[in-house]
Structure formats: C-alpha cells, structure tokens
Enzyme design. Structure first.
Site, PDB file in Angstrom:
ATOM      1  N   LEU A 533       0.782  -1.236   0.000  1.00 12.85           N
ATOM      2  CA  LEU A 533       0.000   0.000   0.000  1.00 12.85           C
ATOM      3  C   LEU A 533       0.815   1.288   0.000  1.00 12.85           C
ATOM      4  CD1 LEU A 533      -2.883  -0.884   2.523  1.00 12.85           C
ATOM      5  CD2 LEU A 533      -2.908  -1.018   0.028  1.00 12.85           C
ATOM      6  N   HIS A 534       2.151   1.201   0.073  1.00 13.28           N
ATOM      7  CA  HIS A 534       2.950   2.430   0.174  1.00 13.28           C
ATOM      8  C   HIS A 534       2.389   3.338   1.277  1.00 13.28           C
ATOM      9  CE1 HIS A 534       5.102   2.668  -4.034  1.00 13.28           C
ATOM     10  NE2 HIS A 534       5.593   1.728  -3.248  1.00 13.28           N
ATOM     11  N   ALA A 712      -2.199   5.960  -1.503  1.00 14.87           N
ATOM     12  CA  ALA A 712      -2.692   6.311  -2.835  1.00 14.87           C
ATOM     13  C   ALA A 712      -2.143   5.364  -3.886  1.00 14.87           C
ATOM     14  CB  ALA A 712      -2.310   7.754  -3.171  1.00 14.87           C
ATOM     15  N   HIS A 713      -1.304   4.415  -3.474  1.00 16.44           N
ATOM     16  CA  HIS A 713      -0.720   3.430  -4.393  1.00 16.44           C
ATOM     17  C   HIS A 713      -0.978   2.034  -3.848  1.00 16.44           C
ATOM     18  CE1 HIS A 713       2.573   6.755  -4.896  1.00 16.44           C
ATOM     19  NE2 HIS A 713       1.449   7.080  -5.541  1.00 16.44           N
ATOM     20  N   GLN A 714      -1.585   1.195  -4.650  1.00 18.67           N
ATOM     21  CA  GLN A 714      -1.826  -0.197  -4.247  1.00 18.67           C
ATOM     22  C   GLN A 714      -1.223  -1.098  -5.321  1.00 18.67           C
ATOM     23  OE1 GLN A 714      -4.946   1.806  -4.864  1.00 18.67           O
ATOM     24  NE2 GLN A 714      -4.352   2.883  -3.006  1.00 18.67           N
TER      25      GLN A 714
END
Length: 786
Positions: A533-534, A712-714
């Site tokens: 997930l960052h 915001a990154h997956q």
C-alpha cells in the site's frame, strides 16, 4: 452529414453519462432510523459545534464559520445517506449499532462510562442528553481508548463528519466555511465549457471552406470535451441503440435465443480490456494501433473536461473508488484509488518517475524476472515517458513543494525535481479532481486517444466486469479465456452483456483485479495476497503570511497550500536507495479542505476550527514507505493489512526528517497528525525543547490507530513471477491457470515499488500488450492456415 448529426447526439448524451451526485443534494437516501439520527446529530455537533469566534475574527464570514455547527449545515443528514448507501466497509454495521446504543441510556453508559452520567436523578442519560462539554470529553477519550473498536469508531465518525462538512456544497457550489479558511473552491481560472454547442455559422467565400469549418468545429469540441468523445459508447441507452452504435464502430452484436427469458447481447471483438487506467489504457492503445478491435470496459464514469466540477466532495464521489471512502479492515490505512475513465492517471498528482535501478535489479536478480532487464522494458520506459511528455522543468513551485525544497537545502538533505506528465507552466493544485485543460497527459489524453483515433476501439463507461469467461478446448492442458460478462444499471435495473473475445486483459487495479479473477473461478493462492500500500504519514507546518520566512530571499508569503503543481520536489534522505532499497521517500500531498480536516488531529470543536482557519497557510509534507509488509484483499471493501515493524520504523525516521524540514523552511508551528495534537512554536522554544519534541513525536506508534496513515498506491495483489507457487501471472502477464487471460495493472508488481507507480505500470502494460499482439498474430495465422 448524417454521421455528424448522430455524433452530436451521442455527444450530448455523453455529457451527462450519470447525473451529478453532489453531496448537498442528498443523492444518497438517508435510511437511518430516528434514534440513530438523534445520536448522529449529537456526535456531529460534538465534532463541529457552534462556538464563539475568537476576538481577532473581524470579518462576518469568520464569525459565521465558528458559529455554524454540523447540524446547522445539514451535515448529519448527508452523513446518514453515506453510511446507509455509499459506505462499503465491513465494519459499517458497528457504526449503526453504536448510534442505536447511544440513543439509549444503558448503551451510552456501556460505551461512555461514568462520564455520561448526570448529577441529577435519574442520573443515566442517552448520549444526546449529555451536556455538550461532557460529550466533547467523551469523544476525545475514544481516540485513545484501550479498546481498538472504540478507537476505530472515533476514526470513522471523525473522518466522515469532517470530510462531509468541509466538502459539501450548496446549489451555488459554495461551502459556508471556505471563505473563512482561505479556500477559493474550484480553480478560479477554470471556465466550464458546458454551454450547448452553438450552430455553425454560414460562411461566405472569405470565411473558409466547408472542410475548414467542420475541422474548426471538431477542434472546438475536443477543446471543451476532450479527445475521447468519438470513442465513447453510452451503454445506458436502449439496447438497439447501443447495438447500432457498437456495430457501426466495427463491433458486431448478436443475441442468442433462449426459452422463456431474453439472453444477454454478445459483443464480439479481438480483445476486451477491463479498466482504462495506466495499465488498461496503455494495453488498449497498443493493441488498437496494431490493428485489433479493442473493447474497453470501465467501471467508473466519464467526466469530460466541460463536465468537471473541480469540487472536492462531488469529485471524490464521482471519480474515486467508492467515493474515496475506503479503508483497511481495521481502518488503519485510508485508501484512495481512481474509478473513472483514465483511472488513477486522471486524478493522480502527475509524478512520472521511472522504475528505480535498485528495484529493477531486485526484480531481475531476486525474482528472476528477465523482462525488467530486457531491451523491451527499456523501450517501454522510453516510450511511455515520451508519450506523456515527461519532463522535470519547473517555472514556479507551490507552497508545499517550496517548503520541502527550502528545508532540505537548509539542512543539506538531497532534494530532486520530480519528473511530471504536465507542462512546466501547469501551476494547478486541482489535478486530483481531473485535468481541466488536458495538459496532464494521463491515459485519457494519450493511449486511449491513440485507440480512438485508430478507429479500432471503443470505451464503455459505467460497466462493471463480473466474470471472465473461459473453457477447456480440446487438446489443451488449461482453460482458454473467451470473454467477459459485464453488468451496468439501466433505468434502475441491472442489465447484463457478454463480450466474446480472442484475448482478455484485466487491468481493474490492485484492489479490484483479484476479486474479478476469484469470481471467475481462478484458484491460484497468490491471487489477492502480497498487497502493498505504500503507507504514508504526514507532518505539517504553519507559515503565517505576516511572519518573515527563512531565509529572507524566499518569496512565499503569497502562496496558498492548495495551489501550484502538487508534486515537484522529492527527497531521498531516508529512502535507502543506496542500501536495501527499503526506506521512505519524502514528497508533498494535495490536501483540499475535506481531506485536510480528516488528517488533522481533533482535540475539540474549537481547536479544529482554529486549525482549519489556518488551512491556506499550513504546508504538508509526507514520508512514503516502500513496504516490506503486505496484506490480502478479496474485494475493494475487504482489505486486510497490518503494517510491518520495519515499515513503521522507516516512517518514523521519515517523520523525524519531516519535522526538521518544516522547521528549517521557516515554519512558525509544526506538528504531526497524532491524535494527541501536540504542536510547538519553533520561534519561541530552545533548541533542547525542539529536539525533545522532534524525538517524542517521531517515535509515536503508527500501527495503533493513533495517527492517520494513507495510501494512494496499491500493488502486488496478483504478482508476477516465474513459478505458479509464488506468483499469479508469468512474465508476459498471462495467468498461470487460464490461457489468453492477462493482467496489466499494478497488481502484477513483484514487490512494492517505493516511488509513484504510473510510469512502471505503463511500461509493464506496454510489454504485456506487445506479447498479446504476437499471440493475436499467431491466432490469425492459425485461422488462415485452417
């Protein structure tokens, strides 16, 4: 000219694919009971009560802001609709049960304890009956409760209440708080172009040829609407109209006869692509340019340039997955993902960073993936960057980035320019709500345009793929993909269509792709696992306009926190690029009033309004971890993720640097988002007090729901590999179980990336699409041979 008329008719339909769902209009029906609403009103007014304005509030709009409570703004009614119709979290039942319990004296005593009791008979009282100042103390105690469910409840109710209050709009697209907090609403330079098309004027011999006139009309249409209008099919028209539009675009539609009930129409094509974002958009563009008929299914709606609102609340509802109301199962991480034509590339922050060399090395060496060391992958990186016009030039920086750069320079930390896919003159802080002029080159302005211009592709917005079809062909050891079943809503009824294709490419994103594959019968145990997930943790600094900035030559006194390009500067001071490759990069966010209020600490109703009043001069920077830990996902509303201890430590190291950077840049006050809400006046404390504050705040835990963590990154939920025992797809992106079924989105990442993933996912999708082109060519040759 008949085609021209039909095209214009379709264009009008496309402008209103789905009715605007503006929160203020109460689109979502509030189904809470009277007792639940009574509790919700009390809770909302506890978070946002009517309070006295401070003595320095000389303007009437500031006084009105302080005196307006949540219920006075109609927020609880909107919340009721979101909770009952929009919120899909697995713990939503907990909110409703809690609201009902708080409407009773016994439930209130169980949840709130002795603090809820009155000094007068009958002593016990429901939550709405508790005095406002006592309610405030009770709600604050929830944020640090020993019980995780209570902390979770606090986080959910705070998020929903503040987000709606600060982002809801009235019929004039205004919010009662915005003027007081220094927010202008939508970009003042943005002029909506949704006026009806004016009839073409007749021209004489001096007015240009008929062809020139038509070309000008075409150019005007593209400027106002965007370049995709010729390739969009409005699926929400009668079946015969849709079938005619598809057939006219080269996609035959047929219906099989069945007894007693109508059968789903069948659309035929060479390739069906599920998703139109950075993965699906690239794959569709490459295949269409190679001469193959491509049908793109997009779950989200299409928002043309002239149909953008650039309003936070409505845009999140229209263009983000589940309206931006996603979180992990324990609410430990708030998750944002795009759901619109162009996917994340339409609403992301423009950062266009190539796959770091240490990541390429790890994927090649440790994971034995030769693809990433190949000439094809280098070609892909160069190609996607050229397509998006990626550059690093900066004309002017916004407040957040100027703060990050100046603080790093003062401290001697490394700071670099972020490559971006929008022009250097693109001083816009609203790109997270769509690009108003098309200068941000997401897939809806590049690869999908290639597809449409080729005449070989169409896009069907508002369609959700439910199942990938596959069957076992004679002589094959595994099934072969044959198409997709998709669903959409037409006049309040679910309709089903089928797509029959030679290949199927799934690019629904790391949150949605695993669920689709599982619904389709794939059993590979790696599907839905290894989700990264960052995770992001932030810090803030307040820069009052009247205070001198440090150093004096930095002219940033006229900047506002929400203006300017969202990302232009980055520091790798704790990124670990030279070592393990696992650390945290430091960047800047886009925070408009709703999301700003969500992440800021809540200590009291008065305190949150004081913090919001300084919104426009409060800069934020964040640390983003390349997470070693991972989670699992079965659907976007069911995400299980627990941050690894190593990732938490990397974020803590990042937090320490964030606070130092903000102070070095000249902030008057700095703080984190921890629920205790501590802050320090940098200008008034000693160096010893400053060091103690930084040490204490950066050492606070990030896995106990005390500090908001965002994603915001997956990525990684269908990871690529060389062995089906440890991966879901091979190096071509093809699933191990089904031939002709490919995955082309961030879910195929072997590990977390550590930087913004747009360029990497586009490069991988490019390589996958090239492989698919070869497969289709081979199939074509086999067909001719037989």
């Amino acid at each position: 000219m008949e085609n021209r008329g039909q095209e214009e008719h379709t264009l009008i339909e496309l402008g209103g694919f789905e009715d605007r769902q503006r929160l203020i209009n109460g689109v979502y029906l509030n189904k809470l009971s009277a007792r639940e609403m009574e509790s919700l009103v009390a809770i909302s007014d506890t978070f946002l009560p009517s309070v006295e304005a401070p003595p320095d509030a000389v303007h009437g709009y500031v006084d009105k802001f302080y005196r307006t409570s949540a219920s006075m703004a109609g927020t609880p009614h909107l919340l009721g609709g979101l909770i009952t119709e929009r919120l899909k979290h697995p713990k939503v039942w907990m909110i409703r049960v809690t609201l009902w319990l708080l409407s009773t004296w016994i439930g209130t005593f169980i949840i709130c304890g002795f603090a809820s009791m009155s000094s007068h008979f009958p002593y016990f009282q429901s939550f709405p009956q508790v005095a406002p100042h006592k309610r405030q103390d009770i709600v604050l105690s929830w944020s640090i409760s020993y019980f995780s469910l209570i902390r979770m409840l606090f986080r959910c109710l705070k998020l929903l209440t503040l987000l709606v209050f600060f982002s809801q709009v009235d019929e004039k697209n205004e919010n009662v708080t915005w003027k007081a907090i220094g927010y202008c609403g939508p970009d003042p330079d943005f002029k909506t172009l949704n006026q009806p098309n004016k009839p073409a004027k007749k021209t004489n011999s001096y007015g240009g040829s008929k062809y020139q006139q038509e070309q000008k009309e075409e150019d005007d249409r593209e400027d106002s609407i965007g370049p995709l209008y010729r390739g969009l099919i409005n699926i929400k028209l009668p079946r015969e109209v849709v079938a005619e539009a598809l057939s006219g675009s080269g996609f035959p539609v047929s219906t099989q006869s069945r007894k007693h009930r109508p059968s789903p129409p069948i659309i035929r094509c060479d390739a069906v692509v599920v998703g139109s974002g950075s993965g699906g958009g690239v794959a569709a563009g490459v295949l269409a340019k190679a001469g193959y008929k491509v049908l793109v299914l997009e779950k989200g709606s299409y928002r043309a340039r002239n149909n953008l609102s650039l309003l936070e609340g409505p845009t999140m509802d229209e263009m983000y997955l589940y309206g931006g109301l996603l979180a992990t199962a324990d609410t430990g991480v708030v998750v944002l993902a795009g759901s619109t034509v162009g996917g994340g590339s339409t609403i992301n922050w423009s950062a266009s960073i190539r796959t770091p060399q240490h990541v390429i090395k790890e994927w090649c060496d440790k994971h034995e993936l030769e693809l990433f060391g190949s000439e094809l992958y280098k070609e892909a990186l160069d190609g996607v960057c050229e397509k998006m016009g990626v550059h690093s030039e900066i004309y002017e920086e916004g407040l957040n980035n100027a703060v990050l750069r100046r603080g790093c320079q003062e401290l001697g930390y490394p700071v670099t320019d972020i490559p971006r896919n929008s022009g250097p003159e693109h001083y816009c802080g609203w790109c997270c709500f769509g690009c108003k002029d098309g200068r941000k080159k997401g897939t809806a302005e590049t690869w999908l345009v290639d597809m449409v211009n080729s005449g070989n592709g169409v896009i069907l917005p508002g369609c959700e793929a439910k199942k990938v079809l596959h069957n076992r062909k004679k002589g094959r050891e595994r099934d072969t993909a044959s198409g997709v079943v998709f669903e959409f809503e037409y006049q309040g009824v679910k309709e089903v269509f089928m797509v029959e294709s030679k290949v199927t490419i799934v690019a629904a994103g790391a949150l949605s792709t695993p669920g689709l594959l599982k619904r389709s019968g794939l059993k590979n145990p790696n599907i839905g696992k290894n989700l990264h997930l960052h995770p992001v943790a932030m810090a803030w600094g307040y820069f009052p306009e009247e205070a001198p900035l440090s150093p004096p030559e930095w002219s940033g006194s006229d900047k506002r926190s929400y203006e300017g390009e969202i990302m232009t500067a980055m520091s790798t001071v704790v990124a670990g690029f030279e070592g393990s490759g696992y650390g945290a990069v430091i960047q800047t966010p886009a925070l408009h009033p709703g999301m700003f209020s969500v992440v800021m600490p809540w200590i009291s109703g008065n305190d949150i309004k004081d913090r919001m009043r300084r919104f426009y001069r409060t800069a934020h920077i964040f640390a983003l971890a390349r997470d070693k830990g991972s989670g699992t996902i079965s659907s976007p509303s069911s995400i299980s993720y627990q941050m690894d201890e190593t990732d938490e430590e990397n974020l803590k190291k990042g937090m320490e640097k964030l606070l130092r950077i903000l102070a070095a840049a000249g902030a008057q006050e700095i703080g984190t988002h921890n629920c205790k809400g501590r802050r320090i006046d940098v200008k008034k404390v000693s160096s010893h007090e400053f060091e103690r504050f930084v040490k204490e705040e950066s050492s606070r835990g990030l896995r106990d729901l005390s500090t908001p963590v965002c994603s915001a990154h997956q990525m990684g939920s269908c990871r690529m590999g060389v062995d089906p025992k440890s991966s879901a797809v091979n190096q071509m992106g093809e699933t191990w179980e089904v031939e002709g079924l490919y995955v082309a989105d961030t879910s195929v990442f072997p590990t977390a990336l550590g930087v913004n993933p747009m360029v990497t996912v586009q490069a991988i999708a490019y390589c996958t699409a090239k492989s698919v082109v070869e497969v289709l060519r081979r199939k074509k040759k086999e067909t001719f041979a037989t």
